[in-house]
Design a protein around this motif. Structure first.
Motif, mmCIF file in Angstrom:
data_model
loop_
_atom_site.group_PDB
_atom_site.id
_atom_site.type_symbol
_atom_site.label_atom_id
_atom_site.label_comp_id
_atom_site.label_asym_id
_atom_site.label_seq_id
_atom_site.Cartn_x
_atom_site.Cartn_y
_atom_site.Cartn_z
ATOM 1 N N ASP A 277 5.486 -5.813 -1.813
ATOM 2 C CA ASP A 277 4.588 -5.383 -1.119
ATOM 3 C C ASP A 277 4.783 -5.430 0.585
ATOM 4 N N LEU A 278 5.484 -6.621 0.608
ATOM 5 C CA LEU A 278 5.788 -6.794 2.303
ATOM 6 C C LEU A 278 6.571 -5.659 2.684
ATOM 7 N N ALA A 279 7.794 -5.383 2.022
ATOM 8 C CA ALA A 279 8.432 -4.009 2.398
ATOM 9 C C ALA A 279 7.786 -2.996 2.518
ATOM 10 N N ASP A 280 6.724 -2.684 1.523
ATOM 11 C CA ASP A 280 6.113 -1.373 1.465
ATOM 12 C C ASP A 280 5.231 -1.526 2.766
ATOM 13 N N LEU A 281 4.615 -2.503 2.977
ATOM 14 C CA LEU A 281 3.665 -2.537 4.234
ATOM 15 C C LEU A 281 4.561 -2.154 5.408
#
Lengths: 107, 107
Positions: free
Chosen positions: B20-24
């Motif tokens: 999720d962090l990377a996608d953000l």
DNA sequence: TATTTATTTGAACATTCTTTCAACTGTTCA
DNA sequence: TGAACAGTTGAAAGAATGTTCAAATAAATA
């Protein structure tokens, strides 16, 4: 052309600034790199240790470390035949922390 | 296997959290998207206005707006035949600001 | 109703990115 | 010296990404 578009264009950050910004965030935009940075947030590590912790090829980790080094986010110091990597930027932790807070807000 | 790798693995954020962090951050990792977000930081805008301000195809802008909408970073409200876009996330400004500060530190 | 305008969408194309594999460099130690 | 080990590197393969173009949708207007 339009007055309004002109106004917006002038109010925007400079092009180079935007590129640098995007390039910085690009580093955090890949989960492998985020994992590597998260590792190094815990402590300094050798390439092989990172690879083992993340269940990845030493080669793949090394490739990503080179990218992160290029962005001045990590640095590696040779110790005998091993290379000890550590974070090279105070901001890394803050950026990750901030992103994580955001993500965990469920939003 | 190794005790130490095991320890690191357990201390790391969860896999989904990392994704999720990377996608953000991926959203901020493209200069077109950063420009669009910077526009919407100034004021709400129609798709065509953004395209003109950024000297881009309406189509290209629309495609990126869809991506940003998917990430819940912007939202679009139909007004007649136009669609007015605005930021949909308080964090956007802070994340951009923080990144910009970092970048401008020359580091 | 037909036309124009604003936006979205899908397919195609080119580009960039990530991982793998094999080969290579450099260091330790037998 | 040579074998073993740690890490880097380059090329290749495959996946993901961003832009363009043409076609589709939907609202306003003539």
């Amino acid at each position: 052309m339009d007055r309004s578009a002109e106004f917006i264009r002038k109010a925007l950050p400079q092009d180079e600034e935007i590129t640098d910004l995007a390039d910085l965030f690009k580093m955090f935009g890949d989960s492998t790199r985020v994992k590597i940075l998260s590792c190094l947030q815990l402590r300094t590590m050798y390439v092989g240790e990172i690879a083992e912790a993340l269940n990845m090829t030493v080669s793949a980790v090394s490739h990503q470390l080179r990218v992160l080094r290029g962005a001045k986010l990590v640095k590696g110091v040779k110790e005998g035949k091993e290379v000890r990597y550590s974070l090279d930027d105070d901001h890394v932790t803050k950026i990750l922390e901030y992103g994580l807070t955001h993500v965990n807000e469920g939003k």
